[in-house]
Structures are given as structure tokens and as C-alpha cells.
Design a protein around this motif. Structure first.
Motif, mmCIF file in Angstrom:
data_model
loop_
_atom_site.group_PDB
_atom_site.id
_atom_site.type_symbol
_atom_site.label_atom_id
_atom_site.label_comp_id
_atom_site.label_asym_id
_atom_site.label_seq_id
_atom_site.Cartn_x
_atom_site.Cartn_y
_atom_site.Cartn_z
ATOM 1 N N MET A 242 0.832 -1.199 0.000
ATOM 2 C CA MET A 242 0.000 0.000 0.000
ATOM 3 C C MET A 242 0.873 1.257 0.000
ATOM 4 S SD MET A 242 -3.061 -1.286 0.005
ATOM 5 C CE MET A 242 -4.150 0.067 0.454
ATOM 6 N N ALA A 243 0.557 2.188 -0.899
ATOM 7 C CA ALA A 243 1.213 3.498 -0.931
ATOM 8 C C ALA A 243 0.218 4.510 -0.371
ATOM 9 C CB ALA A 243 1.629 3.867 -2.348
ATOM 10 N N LYS A 244 0.513 5.016 0.830
ATOM 11 C CA LYS A 244 -0.455 5.827 1.576
ATOM 12 C C LYS A 244 0.279 6.848 2.425
ATOM 13 C CE LYS A 244 -2.191 4.134 5.365
ATOM 14 N NZ LYS A 244 -1.869 5.192 6.350
ATOM 15 N N THR A 245 -0.364 7.957 2.710
ATOM 16 C CA THR A 245 0.245 8.918 3.625
ATOM 17 C C THR A 245 0.611 8.248 4.944
ATOM 18 O OG1 THR A 245 -0.059 10.980 4.858
ATOM 19 C CG2 THR A 245 -2.020 9.657 4.473
ATOM 20 N N GLN A 246 1.765 8.646 5.482
ATOM 21 C CA GLN A 246 2.221 8.070 6.747
ATOM 22 C C GLN A 246 1.582 8.735 7.964
ATOM 23 O OE1 GLN A 246 3.974 9.832 4.572
ATOM 24 N NE2 GLN A 246 5.644 11.015 5.489
ATOM 25 N N TYR A 247 0.954 9.880 7.767
ATOM 26 C CA TYR A 247 0.506 10.687 8.903
ATOM 27 C C TYR A 247 -0.854 10.277 9.456
ATOM 28 C CZ TYR A 247 4.363 13.638 7.440
ATOM 29 O OH TYR A 247 5.602 14.106 7.092
ATOM 30 N N SER A 248 -1.591 9.479 8.722
ATOM 31 C CA SER A 248 -2.935 9.091 9.139
ATOM 32 C C SER A 248 -3.209 7.649 8.761
ATOM 33 C CB SER A 248 -3.967 10.008 8.464
ATOM 34 O OG SER A 248 -5.291 9.564 8.708
ATOM 35 N N SER B 141 -5.953 6.927 7.512
ATOM 36 C CA SER B 141 -6.716 7.136 6.287
ATOM 37 C C SER B 141 -5.790 7.602 5.173
ATOM 38 C CB SER B 141 -7.815 8.178 6.531
ATOM 39 O OG SER B 141 -7.245 9.477 6.629
ATOM 40 N N ASP B 142 -6.354 7.949 4.010
ATOM 41 C CA ASP B 142 -5.542 8.523 2.933
ATOM 42 C C ASP B 142 -5.576 10.048 2.961
ATOM 43 O OD1 ASP B 142 -8.123 8.939 2.032
ATOM 44 O OD2 ASP B 142 -7.981 7.566 0.345
ATOM 45 N N ASP B 143 -6.062 10.620 4.056
ATOM 46 C CA ASP B 143 -6.095 12.065 4.276
ATOM 47 C C ASP B 143 -5.146 12.387 5.423
ATOM 48 O OD1 ASP B 143 -6.603 14.699 4.952
ATOM 49 O OD2 ASP B 143 -8.773 14.464 5.131
ATOM 50 N N ALA B 144 -4.027 13.057 5.119
ATOM 51 C CA ALA B 144 -2.976 13.291 6.111
ATOM 52 C C ALA B 144 -3.443 14.128 7.296
ATOM 53 C CB ALA B 144 -1.782 13.977 5.438
ATOM 54 N N THR B 145 -4.529 14.850 7.166
ATOM 55 C CA THR B 145 -4.990 15.726 8.254
ATOM 56 C C THR B 145 -5.831 14.986 9.288
ATOM 57 O OG1 THR B 145 -7.031 16.386 7.099
ATOM 58 C CG2 THR B 145 -5.026 17.657 6.637
ATOM 59 N N ARG B 146 -6.228 13.760 9.020
ATOM 60 C CA ARG B 146 -7.094 13.023 9.944
ATOM 61 C C ARG B 146 -6.229 12.234 10.921
ATOM 62 N NH1 ARG B 146 -12.403 10.425 7.282
ATOM 63 N NH2 ARG B 146 -12.859 10.386 9.533
ATOM 64 N N LEU B 147 -5.935 12.839 12.058
ATOM 65 C CA LEU B 147 -5.083 12.218 13.070
ATOM 66 C C LEU B 147 -5.909 11.321 13.983
ATOM 67 C CD1 LEU B 147 -2.734 15.231 13.931
ATOM 68 C CD2 LEU B 147 -2.540 13.534 12.102
ATOM 69 N N GLY B 148 -5.253 10.793 15.016
ATOM 70 C CA GLY B 148 -5.936 9.905 15.946
ATOM 71 C C GLY B 148 -6.174 8.547 15.328
ATOM 72 N N ALA B 149 -7.425 8.079 15.424
ATOM 73 C CA ALA B 149 -7.801 6.764 14.874
ATOM 74 C C ALA B 149 -9.128 6.909 14.137
ATOM 75 C CB ALA B 149 -7.898 5.727 15.980
ATOM 76 N N PRO B 150 -9.117 7.520 12.957
ATOM 77 C CA PRO B 150 -10.369 7.748 12.227
ATOM 78 C C PRO B 150 -11.058 6.441 11.862
ATOM 79 C CG PRO B 150 -8.466 8.174 10.821
ATOM 80 C CD PRO B 150 -7.936 7.994 12.207
ATOM 81 N N GLU B 151 -12.375 6.502 11.770
ATOM 82 C CA GLU B 151 -13.185 5.347 11.398
ATOM 83 C C GLU B 151 -14.256 5.778 10.414
ATOM 84 O OE1 GLU B 151 -14.661 4.107 15.221
ATOM 85 O OE2 GLU B 151 -13.111 2.567 15.429
ATOM 86 N N GLY B 152 -14.854 4.809 9.741
ATOM 87 C CA GLY B 152 -15.987 5.098 8.866
ATOM 88 C C GLY B 152 -15.629 5.824 7.587
ATOM 89 N N PHE B 153 -14.353 5.850 7.216
ATOM 90 C CA PHE B 153 -13.952 6.548 5.992
ATOM 91 C C PHE B 153 -13.811 5.549 4.844
ATOM 92 C CE2 PHE B 153 -10.100 5.303 8.250
ATOM 93 C CZ PHE B 153 -9.318 4.751 7.256
ATOM 94 N N THR B 154 -13.760 6.076 3.647
ATOM 95 C CA THR B 154 -13.522 5.276 2.457
ATOM 96 C C THR B 154 -12.099 5.517 1.978
ATOM 97 O OG1 THR B 154 -15.845 5.343 1.776
ATOM 98 C CG2 THR B 154 -14.218 4.863 0.063
ATOM 99 N N LEU B 155 -11.350 4.452 1.751
ATOM 100 C CA LEU B 155 -9.995 4.550 1.221
ATOM 101 C C LEU B 155 -10.076 4.596 -0.302
ATOM 102 C CD1 LEU B 155 -6.942 4.341 2.291
ATOM 103 C CD2 LEU B 155 -7.035 2.044 1.329
ATOM 104 N N HIS B 156 -9.387 5.568 -0.898
ATOM 105 C CA HIS B 156 -9.470 5.749 -2.342
ATOM 106 C C HIS B 156 -8.212 5.202 -3.027
ATOM 107 C CE1 HIS B 156 -12.009 8.878 -0.459
ATOM 108 N NE2 HIS B 156 -12.834 8.571 -1.453
#
Length: 563
Positions: free
Chosen positions: A493-499, A501-516
Motif C-alpha cells: 500500500m502506498a499511503k500517507t504516513q501521517y494518518s 486514512s488517505d487524508d494526512a490531516t485526519r489524526l488519531g484513529a479515524p473510522e468510517g472513511f472510504t480509502l481511495h
């Protein structure tokens, strides 16, 4: 030793350290003189074929160091890896470090080097962070020689019927250069080649780097290079390096680079620093050859996988441990109070302020990483990398939380003392206990699972996503992968390291998102499928104020401003 409060740089500490001739380090590690190929006084390559076999010696146990999701606050994973190895050596263990080589991209950009920090560094720090023994130059040269041969084949009548519009391999450069992501080559007339759209990746994201790091020996490397797919014919058939007949030439360019590099920590622990794929856009682990060499030479190997456990550690388990017998016997997840505060919503400028409530909010990130490691059949040890701004109340709360969660944890104060001092003793004891604990290592998914379902498994089980959305291009690639028989390869997987999710601004432990997933790239020589998610780039750009602006040389030729 200098206090952690002292205003000194990692470079100052490295220069002041007593460094031993590399022959002494080799002798202490059981490496005979005939296996050494010296690169100056303090670094050498090891000819693995010249190492003696020790009858009855079991391979050394592997300790994998990973971390919670990184933040600008810093986690110090490489520092902790080095310090832990030194602490285990201080406890009387036979131990070696196995690390990746730094890329000039982060060195000249914003992240820094990969040699650790403070008194937990590998030396010679200046050499390792710059050109070292030339491995990255060899990998870059092999990659770009291949592309020159591809374009020459097209120019010289195109006997392989290669479609210039469907060449998937790129040229590479070991520095961040966004202007080279998309280029046009072959302009200037008939004698200048065939015009086509092209682009550059950073060297550490190249398939040559991945094949280099996953190969078990020179013969395996040649076979992996031969299997690499460079593009497709006009009738959509894959074209490989073997079709070009140049795998031998590429192997020749890499024959010296494939030998692992021997250096030392400040405390004198032997370290193998070899290979360097990024963990956000590649598989993020040092070479298999270095890890297995360290296993032959020691009883414990401390190695690290890049970024958080959702990236480097998952890829270590599902890619590297499938390529070779290097499954971890223990896993350490590095955390810091500062990073927990950032995941708890505190701005970087306010991290020095005590805030137990922010630590409590941010611990959700650490909790998910620990849970993820457990899914591979191993309960990790949490290493709290101590900063001078940490308060006793914050540290005590975190240790109490770990105890309540059934997690073995220890505070490690190894930046200012190094693992040669007592700051890492508690952590070393916890890791030794973990090495003796029962485990039942397993991969996250079977290779027989379709590629789409492998991606969905990683996204849901590791990232916490509710679903995966594939672009039209990715869906077309899925059909190609299945048609060409590549669907039983693992996924990188090639993905931002900061989250997560694939959105670098979503810190913590996000849930319920869609990975693109926007595209899929078969790496048939390395032996995995890269899934590009979100906006992650395989050729990063430099920041507004790159680290290169601080660098210079003094009158004696020494480095200035190198961390």
C-alpha cells in the motif's frame, strides 16, 4: 556524557564519539578479515560467501521496531532502534542492528537522516547520511540503464513491439524533484529517439530498490530483475527485462552494492545498514540479505520498518516475511508523549505544555497500532521514547494505561545517555521477556485472496476504513493483473504516513472513511502489487525551506548543518 539538556546537535555528538576501526568491530562480531571489503577506516562491505558457517547455530531472533503514526513532533524510531540494540548488548546479549540507508531526498528535504540521534546513533554519521558506499548510486544507475536500453530498443526498430504509450517503468533520481514527475523525452528530431511521455520516481520507490532489498542472494536478485515488467506491447502483452535480455547487465551493476554494509553504533554495537525503500510508497524495510546476515552473526537482530505499524510493520509481515524466513519474534511500538498530544489535538507549538487530557485523547492512535500488531499473532512491547518536556504525570498515566490494556511497556531515555547507559535497561528487559513469550505468527491475508480483497482487508483490518473505492483506472488494472496471472502477489500500500486514512490531516484513529485507490502498479520482479491511494506521490517535492539551505562544509571539509 553530555546531558540531554545540552544545546548540541546529532552531528556534534557523532563527531565527538570515539569510533573504532571497522576491523575491530568485525572481529568482535565474528567476521573474518577475508570477508571484509574496506571502504575507508570505519565502514566496510561484507562478502557473505566468505562468512564461516557455525554448526548448530540457530538464526538470531528478530526484534522488529515500529511506531505509532508519525507527527512533526517526532517519535525517534531509528534512535530507539539503535538505543535498544545497545541496551541489549549492555545486558550481555549477542546483538546486531539492521537498518535502512538514508535517502538524499529526506536528508536534503525536511525529515532528516536515518542514523538515529543523540547518543543512540550509527557511525560514521556524515558518510552514512550522504553517499555512504554508493549503493543508491548503483541502484539508480541500474534503473536508468534499463530505461536507456528500453528506449534504445524502440529506436532501433522496436523488435519487441513495445507500445511507447504503455511503458510503466520510470527513470529515477535520489532527491525530491517535483518538476520531473511528468516529462516528455525524445524531442529534437529523428536522431534523438522516439518522443514519449515519461517521468521520474525517487530511487527509494523504484522496483530495482525493492527487488534489491527482497533478494536473498545474487542469483535471486538476477531472477527478480529479469521478472520486472517494463511495459506492454501494442497488443497488451507484458514486456519484461528478460525479454530485453539485460538482466545480466543490471546484476553486474549491482554485484558490489548487494553486499551488506558494516558500521557501528556510538556504543560499539555492530550495525548492518543496507537498502532503503520508503515505507509510505514502497515496502519500507532494509535488505533481506542484511537481516539474514545479522541472524547468522548474532543471537538477536534489532531491525526497524518505516513509519507507523500500519505501513512498515504490515509490509514487513506480509511482504518481507513471505520473501524470506525473517518473521519477527518480538515487536516494539515506539510512542512519545509529544506525538500522543498531537493526535489528541494539540498544536505543535504547544507541545511543551503539560496536558494529560491530550495524551488520553491521543492514545487511540497507539491503541490501534497495538491491536494491529496483535492481528499478526504477536503482542508488542510499547517503548515510550522520553523527551525532556515529558512530565512524570503524563508518563505515569501512559504506563498505567498500558498495564490496564495488558501491554508490556517501558520508558526509554536513550537520546541523552545512549543504550550504553542505563536509560534503556528497563526496555531491554521487557524485550528479552517478549522474546521468550509464546507467539503464533501469521500473515494478515492469504495470497490466494483476490488483489481487490487483499486491499480491502488491509484497509478495514489495519486502517479502520469502512470501504475501498477503486478509480476507473484501478479497476482496469485489476483486470490486467488477473489476466496476466499476477493476482496471487501480496499488496504494497502506498499511503500517507501521517494518518490511518488517505487524508494526512485526519489524526488519531479515524473510522468510517472510504480509502481511495487511484491506481495499481504490478511490481512483478519485486513480487508485489503497489496500490496508490489518495494523493501520495512516488516522487516527493522539497519543502519551502529545505534542509539543504542549512548545509555547508567548514575549512577542513567537514559537514555543517547536517542535523
Amino acid at each position: 556524557m553530555t546531558s540531554i539538556h545540552a544545546p548540541v546537535s546529532d552531528l556534534d555528538i557523532a563527531r565527538a564519539a570515539r569510533i573504532r576501526p571497522i576491523e575491530d568491530i568485525a572481529a568482535a562480531a565474528g567476521i573474518p578479515a577475508e570477508a571484509l571489503e574496506l571502504h575507508g577506516r570505519y565502514k566496510a562491505k561484507i562478502d557473505v560467501a566468505q562468512l564461516p558457517r557455525v554448526p548448530g547455530k540457530a538464526p538470531g531472533k528478530v526484534v522488529l521496531v515500529s511506531a505509532m503514526s508519525p507527527t512533526p513532533a517526532g517519535e525517534g524510531k531509528s534512535t530507539l532502534t539503535v538505543g535498544l540494540a545497545d541496551s541489549l548488548a549492555r545486558a550481555g546479549q549477542s546483538v546486531m542492528v539492521a537498518l535502512r540507508e538514508p535517502s538524499l531526498g529526506p536528508v536534503m528535504g525536511m525529515k532528516g537522516g536515518a542514523t538515529g540521534g543523540g547518543y543512540s546513533q550509527v557511525l560514521p554519521m556524515e558518510d552514512i547520511n550522504l553517499h555512504f558506499t554508493g549503493d543508491f548510486h548503483a541502484i539508480t544507475s541500474a534503473n536508468n540503464t534499463l530505461m536507456a536500453l528500453v528506449d534504445n530498443s524502440i529506436y532501433q526498430g522496436n523488435p519487441l513491439n513495445i507500445d511507447p504509450r504503455r511503458i510503466t517503468f520510470k527513470r529515477v533520481l535520489d532527491v525530491n524533484d517535483r518538476s520531473l514527475r511528468d516529462v516528455v523525452i525524445g524531442l529534437g528530431g529523428p536522431t534523438q529517439g522516439v518522443p514519449r511521455q515519461d517521468g521520474f520516481d525517487i530511487t527509494v520507490a523504484s522496483e530495482v530498490m525493492a527487488a534489491f532489498c527482497l533478494a536473498t542472494d545474487l542469483a535471486d536478485l538476477r531472477n527478480r530483475l529479469a521478472r520486472m515488467t517494463i511495459g506492454y506491447t501494442y497488443d497488451r502483452k507484458p514486456v519484461t527485462v528478460a525479454d530485453l535480455g539485460v538482466e545480466g547487465a543490471l546484476t553486474l551493476l549491482l554485484r558490489d552494492a548487494v553486499k551488506p554494509n558494516l558500521v557501528q553504533t556510538i556504543a560499539g554495537t555492530p550495525a548492518l545498514v543496507h537498502g532503503g525503500p520508503f515505507a509510505n510508497i514502497a515496502h519500507g524495510c532494509n535488505s533481506v540479505i542484511a537481516t539474514q546476515t545479522a541472524q547468522r552473526l548474532s543471537d538477536i537482530v534489532v531491525t526497524e520498518a518505516g513509519f507507523g505499524a500500519d505501513l512498515g510493520a504490515e509490509k514487513f509481515m506480509d511482504i518481507k516475511a513471505r520473501a524470506a524466513d525473517v518473521a519477527p519474534d518480538a515487536v516494539v511500538v515506539v510512542a512519545t508523549i509529544r506525538a500522543l498530544k498531537m493526535h489528541g489535538g494539540v498544536a505543535k507549538d504547544n507541545l511543551r505544555e503539560p496536558d494529560v487530557d491530550a495524551v488520553k485523547r491521543g492514545v487511540v492512535n497507539l491503541r490501534r497500532h497495538v491491536a494491529n500488531v496483535r492481528k499478526f499473532g504477536i503482542t508488542p512491547v510499547v517503548a515510550v521514547n522520553k523527551f525532556v518536556t515529558d512530565t512524570d504525570e503524563e508518563l505515569e498515566w501512559l504506563l498505567s494505561w498500558c498495564a490496564a490494556e495488558g501491554i508490556s511497556a517501558a520508558v526509554a531515555d536513550i537520546w541523552g545517555e545512549g543504550g550504553g547507559g542505563p536509560g534503556g535497561d528497563d526496555l531491554a528487559g521487557k524485550v528479552l521477556a517478549a522474546l521468550e513469550a509464546p507467539r503464533s505468527f501469521r500473515h494478515l491475508y492469504p495470497l490466494e485472496l483476490p488483489v481487490e480483497e487483499k486491499i480491502r482487508t488491509i484497509a478495514q483490518e489495519i486502517y479502520g476504513a469502512c470501504d475501498v473505492e477503486f478509480s476507473a483506472a484501478a479497476l482496469r488494472r485489476l483486470k490486467e493483473i488477473q489476466a496476466n496471472g499476477w493476482d496471487q502477489l501480496p499488496v504494497c500500500m502506498a499511503k500517507t504516513q501521517y494518518s490511518f486514512s488517505d487524508d494526512a490531516t485526519r489524526l488519531g484513529a479515524p473510522e468510517g472513511f472510504t480509502l481511495h485507490v487511484r491506481d495499481l502498479i504490478p511490481k512483478t520482479g519485486a513480487g508485489f502489487i503497489v496500490a496508490l491511494t489518495g494523493a501520495v506521490m512516488t516522487m516527493p517535492g522539497l519543502p519551502k525551506e529545505p534542509g539543504a539551505l542549512r548545509m555547508n562544509v567548514d575549512d577542513e571539509g567537514g559537514a555543517v548543518g547536517l542535523f
